[in-house]
Motif scaffolding. Structure first.
Motif, PDB file in Angstrom:
ATOM      1  N   TYR A  48      -8.411  47.776  61.571  1.00 42.15           N
ATOM      2  CA  TYR A  48      -8.705  47.026  60.799  1.00 42.15           C
ATOM      3  C   TYR A  48     -10.056  46.103  61.497  1.00 42.15           C
ATOM      4  O   TYR A  48     -11.103  46.035  60.876  1.00 42.15           O
ATOM      5  CB  TYR A  48      -7.755  46.047  60.526  1.00 42.15           C
ATOM      6  CG  TYR A  48      -7.984  44.582  59.551  1.00 42.15           C
ATOM      7  CD1 TYR A  48      -7.658  44.681  58.257  1.00 42.15           C
ATOM      8  CD2 TYR A  48      -8.680  43.574  60.158  1.00 42.15           C
ATOM      9  CE1 TYR A  48      -8.046  43.618  57.390  1.00 42.15           C
ATOM     10  CE2 TYR A  48      -9.025  42.454  59.352  1.00 42.15           C
ATOM     11  CZ  TYR A  48      -8.565  42.541  57.958  1.00 42.15           C
ATOM     12  OH  TYR A  48      -9.000  41.591  57.007  1.00 42.15           O
ATOM     13  N   LEU A 126       1.770  36.713  51.310  1.00 39.70           N
ATOM     14  CA  LEU A 126       1.065  37.369  52.527  1.00 39.70           C
ATOM     15  C   LEU A 126      -0.204  37.911  52.072  1.00 39.70           C
ATOM     16  O   LEU A 126      -1.262  37.861  52.557  1.00 39.70           O
ATOM     17  CB  LEU A 126       1.878  38.055  53.342  1.00 39.70           C
ATOM     18  CG  LEU A 126       3.275  37.445  54.274  1.00 39.70           C
ATOM     19  CD1 LEU A 126       4.166  38.374  54.820  1.00 39.70           C
ATOM     20  CD2 LEU A 126       2.626  36.392  55.081  1.00 39.70           C
ATOM     21  N   LEU A 129      -2.900  35.123  50.811  1.00 38.87           N
ATOM     22  CA  LEU A 129      -3.419  34.554  51.853  1.00 38.87           C
ATOM     23  C   LEU A 129      -4.306  35.141  53.048  1.00 38.87           C
ATOM     24  O   LEU A 129      -5.542  34.783  53.138  1.00 38.87           O
ATOM     25  CB  LEU A 129      -2.155  34.038  52.786  1.00 38.87           C
ATOM     26  CG  LEU A 129      -1.195  32.879  52.188  1.00 38.87           C
ATOM     27  CD1 LEU A 129      -0.265  32.468  53.198  1.00 38.87           C
ATOM     28  CD2 LEU A 129      -2.041  31.839  51.881  1.00 38.87           C
ATOM     29  N   THR A 130      -3.838  36.385  53.523  1.00 38.37           N
ATOM     30  CA  THR A 130      -4.679  37.144  54.243  1.00 38.37           C
ATOM     31  C   THR A 130      -5.840  37.836  53.667  1.00 38.37           C
ATOM     32  O   THR A 130      -6.996  37.567  54.229  1.00 38.37           O
ATOM     33  CB  THR A 130      -3.728  38.171  55.018  1.00 38.37           C
ATOM     34  OG1 THR A 130      -3.169  39.013  53.919  1.00 38.37           O
ATOM     35  CG2 THR A 130      -2.739  37.684  55.808  1.00 38.37           C
ATOM     36  N   ALA A 134     -10.024  36.713  54.187  1.00 35.64           N
ATOM     37  CA  ALA A 134     -10.871  37.564  54.634  1.00 35.64           C
ATOM     38  C   ALA A 134     -12.077  37.678  53.479  1.00 35.64           C
ATOM     39  O   ALA A 134     -13.298  37.914  54.003  1.00 35.64           O
ATOM     40  CB  ALA A 134     -10.035  38.943  54.887  1.00 35.64           C
ATOM     41  N   ALA A 221      -5.331  46.552  55.504  1.00 38.32           N
ATOM     42  CA  ALA A 221      -4.790  45.070  55.269  1.00 38.32           C
ATOM     43  C   ALA A 221      -3.473  45.284  54.526  1.00 38.32           C
ATOM     44  O   ALA A 221      -2.496  44.535  54.797  1.00 38.32           O
ATOM     45  CB  ALA A 221      -5.859  44.330  54.305  1.00 38.32           C
ATOM     46  N   ILE A 225       0.540  44.285  56.156  1.00 45.57           N
ATOM     47  CA  ILE A 225       1.439  43.395  55.614  1.00 45.57           C
ATOM     48  C   ILE A 225       2.762  44.116  55.491  1.00 45.57           C
ATOM     49  O   ILE A 225       3.869  43.301  55.698  1.00 45.57           O
ATOM     50  CB  ILE A 225       1.053  42.714  53.970  1.00 45.57           C
ATOM     51  CG1 ILE A 225      -0.039  41.994  54.145  1.00 45.57           C
ATOM     52  CG2 ILE A 225       2.267  42.159  53.394  1.00 45.57           C
ATOM     53  CD1 ILE A 225      -0.755  41.623  52.923  1.00 45.57           C
TER      54      ILE A 225
END
Length: 337
Positions: A48, A126, A129-130, A134, A221, A225
């Motif tokens: 990532y 999650l 949010l992530t 980004a 991504a 998770i």
């Protein structure tokens, strides 16, 4: 005959699995952060960060993005454009979340647990949010809105890096493999979710809505998770226990407020009553009047006299005709001759 028996047995097994289990099964496998999973998580995180660094520095990966964009796959293979317009829906959050939630809701009802639904909710939270952070943080523009040929288009207010369709496909379909009850089902579902999510990502590249690096970063991504979910299992377990405790309190309060139904009356056997003897009617006694019996009075034949023809009322207040041998009322006996 043997084929029919095998088919009947398979159908019996399928319908047996559709029935609700009498209680929560004790063999539910909860994934843990093993060493193998930790290594995969670390490798995916490094992948990532490498993609982000390659895009920021405008490396060979950005040049590849531009070459694929100028190739215009939707013009090279226009025959599959209509099919891929529908296939890309498998990466949209709304439809996929509804389908997966319906399946996990049935599993929750069947196994007397809400863990599948709570796990799906935690993974989607999650994801928002992530991936959302980004997207907004890097602000990359898509191929249709690119301004300078060969640039990375970072920090210009876009929201496509990483690809949300790809990351959502990895999470929503990968959660089925994560919650699989057997190792064999987990392997098959993992391969199916990987192919589906990768296909969704390549479809966005074909349609020209994402760069190739967007798809690679979205796939990483979503995988991060899924690999990090075992760290949230204790929190999911506490949330499940809290929900069950709340349900028990609400049930107890409901039972206290609602009156208990009255117990049904026991059936009573009815028996015919015996015919009771009729009570003797007492003989009536003749009632003798203190007054003497009067002879019957017969009305005189003929028409009745009118009020005006009646005998006038005397001053003494009587209608009787006057008699010479009678004294008016109030007169004393001494006045009689």
């Amino acid at each position: 005959m043997r084929t029919e028996r095998k088919l009947t047995r398979r159908l019996d097994r399928v319908f047996a699995r559709l029935d609700r289990e009498p209680e929560r099964p004790a063999h539910i496998d909860v994934p843990r952060m093993s060493r193998h999973r930790a290594v995969l998580f670390s490798s995916t995180l490094a992948f990532y960060l490498a993609i982000v660094w390659a895009v920021i520095t405008t490396s060979w990966l950005v040049r590849l993005d531009w070459r694929v964009m100028f190739f215009r796959p939707y013009q090279q293979w226009p025959g599959i454009h209509a099919f891929l317009d529908y296939y890309v829906v498998l990466g949209q959050r709304g439809p996929t979340a509804v389908m997966v939630a319906a399946w996990l809701g049935w599993r929750s009802w069947r196994q007397h647990t809400v863990r599948p639904l709570l796990t799906l909710a935690a993974s989607l939270l999650l994801l928002n949010l992530t991936v959302g952070a980004a997207k907004l943080g890097m602000g990359r523009l898509g191929p249709h809105y690119a301004t300078v040929i060969g640039s990375n288009e970072m920090g210009l207010g876009g929201d496509i890096f990483p690809s949300g369709h790809t990351a959502n496909a990895v999470v929503t379909w990968g959660i089925l493999a994560y919650l699989a009850s057997t190792a064999r089902a987990r392997r098959w579902l993992s391969a199916l979710s990987a192919i589906t999510s990768l296909g969704v990502g390549l479809t966005t590249v074909y349609l020209g809505t994402h760069w190739l690096s967007d798809v690679l970063l979205g796939w990483a991504a979503g995988l991060l998770i899924l690999l990090a979910l075992p760290w949230f299992e204790p929190l999911i377990s506490r949330a499940e226990n809290a929900l069950f405790a709340l349900r028990d309190r609400l049930r107890a309060r409901w039972r206290r407020t609602v009156p208990a139904p009255a117990a049904p009356l026991a059936p009573v056997a009815l028996q015919p009553l015996a015919k009771a003897a009729e009570p003797a009617v007492p003989a009536r006694e003749a009632v003798t009047s203190a007054r003497g019996s009067r002879p019957p009075v017969h009305l005189a034949p003929g028409p009745h006299t009118t009020r005006s023809e009646r005998t006038p009322v005397t001053p003494a207040g009587s209608r009787r005709p006057p008699h010479a041998d009678r004294l008016p009322r109030g007169a004393s006996q001494a006045a009689r001759p």
